[in-house]
Design an enzyme around this catalytic site. Structure first.
Site, PDB file in Angstrom:
ATOM      1  N   ALA A  63       8.398  -4.677  71.428  1.00 53.64           N
ATOM      2  CA  ALA A  63       8.209  -6.125  71.405  1.00 53.64           C
ATOM      3  C   ALA A  63       9.506  -6.768  70.938  1.00 53.64           C
ATOM      4  O   ALA A  63      10.307  -6.133  70.257  1.00 53.64           O
ATOM      5  CB  ALA A  63       7.063  -6.476  70.459  1.00 53.64           C
ATOM      6  N   GLY A 104       6.251  -1.119  71.489  1.00 53.47           N
ATOM      7  CA  GLY A 104       5.465  -1.668  72.583  1.00 53.47           C
ATOM      8  C   GLY A 104       5.850  -1.058  73.928  1.00 53.47           C
ATOM      9  O   GLY A 104       5.047  -1.047  74.856  1.00 53.47           O
ATOM     10  N   GLU A 107       3.833   2.007  74.127  1.00 53.34           N
ATOM     11  CA  GLU A 107       2.432   1.567  74.263  1.00 53.34           C
ATOM     12  C   GLU A 107       2.153   1.118  75.690  1.00 53.34           C
ATOM     13  O   GLU A 107       1.109   1.420  76.263  1.00 53.34           O
ATOM     14  CB  GLU A 107       2.145   0.448  73.257  1.00 53.34           C
ATOM     15  CG  GLU A 107       2.185   0.964  71.823  1.00 53.34           C
ATOM     16  CD  GLU A 107       2.055  -0.129  70.779  1.00 53.34           C
ATOM     17  OE1 GLU A 107       2.897  -1.045  70.798  1.00 53.34           O
ATOM     18  OE2 GLU A 107       1.120  -0.078  69.969  1.00 53.34           O
ATOM     19  N   GLU A 127       7.540   1.382  64.622  1.00 53.05           N
ATOM     20  CA  GLU A 127       7.047   0.175  63.922  1.00 53.05           C
ATOM     21  C   GLU A 127       7.038   0.322  62.414  1.00 53.05           C
ATOM     22  O   GLU A 127       7.294  -0.634  61.683  1.00 53.05           O
ATOM     23  CB  GLU A 127       5.643  -0.187  64.421  1.00 53.05           C
ATOM     24  CG  GLU A 127       5.597  -0.795  65.816  1.00 53.05           C
ATOM     25  CD  GLU A 127       5.518   0.249  66.924  1.00 53.05           C
ATOM     26  OE1 GLU A 127       5.827   1.444  66.672  1.00 53.05           O
ATOM     27  OE2 GLU A 127       5.159  -0.131  68.051  1.00 53.05           O
TER      28      GLU A 127
HETATM   29  N1  T1G Z   1      13.730  -6.875  69.931  1.00 44.57           N
HETATM   30  C1  T1G Z   1      14.780  -7.717  69.980  1.00 44.57           C
HETATM   31  N2  T1G Z   1      16.063  -7.326  70.078  1.00 44.57           N
HETATM   32  C2  T1G Z   1      16.279  -6.004  70.132  1.00 44.57           C
HETATM   33  C3  T1G Z   1      15.242  -5.059  70.073  1.00 44.57           C
HETATM   34  C4  T1G Z   1      13.905  -5.545  69.977  1.00 44.57           C
HETATM   35  N3  T1G Z   1      12.848  -4.722  69.939  1.00 44.57           N
HETATM   36  N4  T1G Z   1      15.779  -3.826  70.139  1.00 44.57           N
HETATM   37  C5  T1G Z   1      17.101  -4.000  70.238  1.00 44.57           C
HETATM   38  N5  T1G Z   1      17.410  -5.304  70.237  1.00 44.57           N
HETATM   39  C6  T1G Z   1      18.749  -5.900  70.329  1.00 44.57           C
HETATM   40  C7  T1G Z   1      19.545  -5.734  69.045  1.00 44.57           C
HETATM   41  O1  T1G Z   1      19.246  -6.749  68.114  1.00 44.57           O
HETATM   42  C8  T1G Z   1      20.966  -5.816  69.556  1.00 44.57           C
HETATM   43  O2  T1G Z   1      21.270  -7.174  69.755  1.00 44.57           O
HETATM   44  C9  T1G Z   1      20.876  -5.167  70.930  1.00 44.57           C
HETATM   45  O3  T1G Z   1      19.477  -5.184  71.286  1.00 44.57           O
HETATM   46  C10 T1G Z   1      21.355  -3.727  70.961  1.00 44.57           C
HETATM   47  O4  T1G Z   1      20.736  -3.034  69.893  1.00 44.57           O
HETATM   48  C11 T1G Z   1       3.528  -4.266  69.681  1.00 44.57           C
HETATM   49  C12 T1G Z   1       5.119  -5.065  67.687  1.00 44.57           C
HETATM   50  C13 T1G Z   1      16.746   0.182  70.964  1.00 44.57           C
HETATM   51  C14 T1G Z   1      17.503   2.160  69.639  1.00 44.57           C
HETATM   52  O5  T1G Z   1      11.747  -1.175  66.468  1.00 44.57           O
HETATM   53  O6  T1G Z   1      15.866   0.726  67.371  1.00 44.57           O
HETATM   54  O7  T1G Z   1       7.065  -3.018  69.623  1.00 44.57           O
HETATM   55  O8  T1G Z   1      23.068  -7.419  68.082  1.00 44.57           O
HETATM   56  O9  T1G Z   1      22.803  -2.720  68.518  1.00 44.57           O
HETATM   57  O10 T1G Z   1      22.335   1.191  68.675  1.00 44.57           O
HETATM   58  O11 T1G Z   1       3.587  -2.247  68.517  1.00 44.57           O
HETATM   59  O12 T1G Z   1      18.103  -1.434  68.882  1.00 44.57           O
HETATM   60  O13 T1G Z   1      23.594  -7.039  70.520  1.00 44.57           O
HETATM   61  O14 T1G Z   1      22.588  -9.202  69.759  1.00 44.57           O
HETATM   62  O15 T1G Z   1      20.614  -1.601  67.929  1.00 44.57           O
HETATM   63  O16 T1G Z   1      22.006   1.192  71.211  1.00 44.57           O
HETATM   64  C15 T1G Z   1       9.555  -1.768  68.011  1.00 44.57           C
HETATM   65  C16 T1G Z   1      14.290  -1.553  67.688  1.00 44.57           C
HETATM   66  C17 T1G Z   1       9.431  -3.260  68.045  1.00 44.57           C
HETATM   67  C18 T1G Z   1      13.196  -0.770  68.309  1.00 44.57           C
HETATM   68  C19 T1G Z   1      19.158   0.502  70.564  1.00 44.57           C
HETATM   69  N6  T1G Z   1      10.868  -1.389  68.488  1.00 44.57           N
HETATM   70  N7  T1G Z   1      15.563  -1.289  68.313  1.00 44.57           N
HETATM   71  O17 T1G Z   1      20.119   0.865  69.611  1.00 44.57           O
HETATM   72  O18 T1G Z   1      21.935  -0.910  69.975  1.00 44.57           O
HETATM   73  S1  T1G Z   1       7.907  -3.804  67.391  1.00 44.57           S
HETATM   74  C20 T1G Z   1      11.879  -1.140  67.671  1.00 44.57           C
HETATM   75  C21 T1G Z   1      16.282  -0.182  68.061  1.00 44.57           C
HETATM   76  C22 T1G Z   1       6.763  -3.447  68.543  1.00 44.57           C
HETATM   77  C23 T1G Z   1       4.382  -3.205  69.130  1.00 44.57           C
HETATM   78  C24 T1G Z   1       5.335  -3.652  68.111  1.00 44.57           C
HETATM   79  C25 T1G Z   1      17.653  -0.122  68.640  1.00 44.57           C
HETATM   80  C26 T1G Z   1      17.749   0.689  69.942  1.00 44.57           C
HETATM   81  P1  T1G Z   1      22.733  -7.756  69.515  1.00 44.57           P
HETATM   82  P2  T1G Z   1      21.553  -2.055  68.960  1.00 44.57           P
HETATM   83  P3  T1G Z   1      21.675   0.655  69.877  1.00 44.57           P
END
Ligand code: T1G
Length: 700
Positions: A63, A104, A107, A127
């Protein structure tokens, strides 16, 4: 179709591609577009099955975290409804996992009826690291696909697993070399041709029936030591238990309730803030991304002591050849032997293979004198903290090094501007302040001198990443950022002990808050002498201030901490776990008397509030002085350098949460008691008056 969803029909298969760079996050726009695309396929009789995939390198990273807390527009369906719509579809839906599927994203994939994946991808439910649980069916579907134990590991641990493992666990049906979308289309045609009901994850029960319920309590016990004060890991376990106990629909409802409560909690707000803070930290406003960092193909470290050896290991671990230099062969041999012993320790603990150790040692060479520094692209000085000595070394190194190479100091106390001034390359002189043990601690304070060029800054920030560190840019000033806060707050901790608290009470309060240890245990581990000497060095800097006297007394008594078996605590028989010492209690009581203080009881709340207040007010001074770019950089420093509990965000975030007006009132009261250590920072005063938060602060 929409800005973020591409749609294409291949034969009888509708191919839906999520195109929302950089992470294909499930934003409001994606949820809406995806829902519409699925509905369109359902309504179109010519389409017999669907494929869902991601554009670019990712499938879906979850998400969109940046939209958390924003109201969902009326015309955007809930993600859960999109996902349940996909699972309920009578036409088969195949996920083509072209890249990472997290949160997500996984999921969504699990709501599809089949999953094909490229062999290089990973899947995970991270999460928990954001302070909540999967909220779109993950806790109910993953155990049905992978079994309870694997689901617990993934959901409670939060780390992703590789494609091959996902295949073995039954999360993925097939690994595809080559074009995964093309194969998914073919696969979709095959299942559509077979007819019959699609295989819905929610309807499967094989892997969740007859589960031994003791698994869950055992898991709770297992995670307890690392989950102090955390809510999410326990809710993750409870939800997997729900999956194994209640019908699917009821499980989804329970998950939803728990998800919403956690998502809206302070812990989740703090962890979400830290997610962005960790990414912000790499951005330096006046060093844009187009400033090319220099390539660092080789390095040299001057000084083979504990820090020097640890720094050399960082380079070797990252595959960069490094030369360690020292003034004598004996010193060098001893330093290199320590490095080897360190690696051997990792091999014996199973953290490293013998081959990896050999490879890393092969990248480290030794040299007496500065010859080893001649060819290096960066030289890091890590010798004893003595300005005259360092100036001489800097001048000597400057004379032999390549003109384009960077010269860095690992000093934690000295003015690096002065070091830059003795060289002919002041634009290439910076600080790289590693934390001990350097090969373990992830924090790297990169210290910007007045003369360092943008290219030099870009290079050390990039190098931090190469070394697997979190690099934070700070300015030259006493203690830089991290140790400045520690120095001030540890004095407050000692004042509280002089006035009535006890070291183990203070430490327990901070431990219970989530720190790995309190300031007195830290002092014993690092050495009471270190704190004593650093304060001696600061006497001129902070004249006329009240000084805590207990550290001085311990130093004079030779109670230097763990290494002498006695410090603030008593360490019996070489144990690393200290116990309260009646002798210290006596010393403290006598000291209070000498100081004319009537000891009074301190509540745990007061101890915590005072300590945190000292941290955040000092942090605000650091911002006033321009030593940090953002408040959140200070929080990142305290997370990675000092173990500030992530679920509380960091000292600055925590102050925002308390409210800066309240923090200011407390700071003023403490200022009356402790004088200039607690002088309210200008920024704190203005922001409190204007109703702002530290996170609103912008440098310049
Ligand atoms: N939402 C918004 N922005 C995101 C994002 C996300 N989920 N994931 C990455 N970005 C942006 C990040 O801020 C950065 O932006 C750019 O992408 C590159 O990321 C319903 C509610 C995917 C392994 O926790 O772990 O799903 O700084 O620098 O090292 O159950 O980002 O360039 O402007 O980190 O290659 C669950 C979070 C969400 C994954 C990539 N998902 N992301 O790593 O690059 S909650 C996460 C990461 C959810 C559901 C629930 C990592 C990455 P900018 P980066 P990277």
């Amino acid at each position: 179709m929409s800005d973020v969803i591409d749609f294409e029909v291949r034969g009888a298969i509708g191919v839906i591609t999520i195109n929302n760079p950089p992470a294909n996050a499930l934003s409001f726009a994606v949820d809406k577009g995806l829902h519409e695309a699925v509905q369109r396929c359902t309504a179109d009789d010519a389409i017999k099955a669907m494929v869902i995939t991601g554009g670019g390198k990712m499938f879906v990273a979850g998400a969109d975290i940046s939209e958390f807390g924003k109201p969902r527009p009326d015309d955007v369906p809930e993600l859960n409804d999109v996902i349940e719509g996909i699972e309920a579809s009578d036409k088969p839906v195949v996920a083509a996992l072209n890249g990472l599927a997290l949160g997500g994203g996984l999921e969504l994939a699990m709501s599809c009826h089949y999953r094909l994946a490229a062999p290089t991808i990973q899947v995970g439910q991270p999460e928990v690291k954001l302070g909540f649980i999967p909220g779109a069916g993950g806790t109910q579907r993953l155990p049905r696909l992978a079994g309870v134990e694997a689901a617990l590991d993934m959901i409670v641990g939060g780390d992703p697993i590789k494609a091959q493992k996902a295949l073995e666990l039954g999360i993925v049906d097939e690994l595809v070399e080559g074009d995964v979308v093309a194969r998914a289309v073919e696969f979709a045609e095959e299942v559509a041709a077979k007819g019959g009901a699609p295989r819905r994850t929610g309807e499967q029960t094989d892997k969740i029936s007859g589960v031994d319920k003791s698994v869950f309590d055992a898991y709770r016990r297992k995670i307890a030591p690392k989950s102090r004060g955390l809510a999410a890991p326990y809710e993750c376990i409870r939800m997997v238990e729900v999956a194994a106990t209640l019908p699917f629909a009821q499980g989804l409802e329970e998950e939803r309730k728990a998800f919403v409560t956690l998502r809206d909690s302070d812990q989740a707000a703090a962890m979400r803030y830290m997610f962005f803070a960790e990414r912000e930290v790499a951005k330096v406003p006046d060093v844009p991304r187009d400033v090319q960092p220099m390539k660092i193909a080789s390095a040299a470290v001057v000084g083979s002591g504990t820090m020097g050896g640890g720094i050399a290991m960082c380079f070797a671990n990252a595959g960069v050849p490094v030369t360690v230099t020292d003034i004598s062969q004996e010193a060098l041999d001893a330093g290199l032997a320590k490095v080897k012993a360190n690696y051997e320790g990792s091999v014996s603990r199973g953290r490293l293979t013998q081959a990896q150790m050999d490879e890393r040692l092969g990248l480290i060479s030794g040299s007496v004198g500065y010859d080893g520094a001649k060819e290096a692209d960066i030289v890091i000085e890590a010798v004893f903290e003595d300005m005259d000595l360092k100036k001489k070394i800097f001048a000597d190194l400057d004379a032999v090094m390549k003109p384009e190479a960077i010269l860095a100091s690992n000093t934690s106390t000295l003015d690096i501007n002065e070091l830059a001034a003795v060289t002919k390359r002041p634009d290439k002189v910076v600080g790289t302040h590693f934390f001990s043990p350097a090969n373990v601690m992830k924090l790297l304070e990169n210290v910007r001198t007045e003369t360092a060029s943008k290219e030099t800054i870009a290079t050390v920030m990039q190098l931090s990443k190469v070394l697997g560190k979190v690099g934070v840019l700070v300015g030259v000033g006493d203690g830089f950022v991290g140790n400045r806060l520690l120095g001030f707050a540890s004095r407050i901790a000692e004042f509280m002990v002089e006035e009535g608290a006890l070291p183990w009470q203070v430490d327990k309060v901070l431990y219970d808050f989530g720190f790995p240890m309190g300031p007195f245990a830290v002092s014993d581990m690092a050495g009471v002498d270190i704190r004593y000497l650093s304060r001696q060095g600061q006497l001129k800097l902070y004249p006329g201030r009240r000084n805590p006297v207990l550290t001085d007394k311990l130093y004079e008594m030779g109670r230097l901490g763990q290494k002498t078996g006695k410090g603030w605590y008593l360490y019996k028989d070489g144990s690393r776990k200290g116990e309260p010492d009646p002798e210290i209690e006596k010393l403290i009581a006598e000291t209070s008397k000498e100081l004319g203080i009537d000891r009074r009881p301190f509540s745990d709340e007061e101890i915590l509030a005072n300590y945190l207040c000292a941290l955040s007010n000092t942090g605000a001074h650091v911002l006033d002085e321009g030593l940090a770019i953002r408040a959140s950089d200070i929080d990142v420093i305290w997370l990675y350098g000092y173990g500030f509990p992530r679920q509380h965000g960091g000292p600055m975030f925590h102050a925002d949460l308390v409210g800066l007006d309240k923090v200011l009132a407390k700071t003023e009261a403490m200022f009356q008691l402790y004088g200039d250590w607690m002088k309210p920072a200008g920024l704190l005063k203005t922001f409190a008056a204007e109703g702002k938060k530290f996170k609103d602060y912008k440098a310049g």
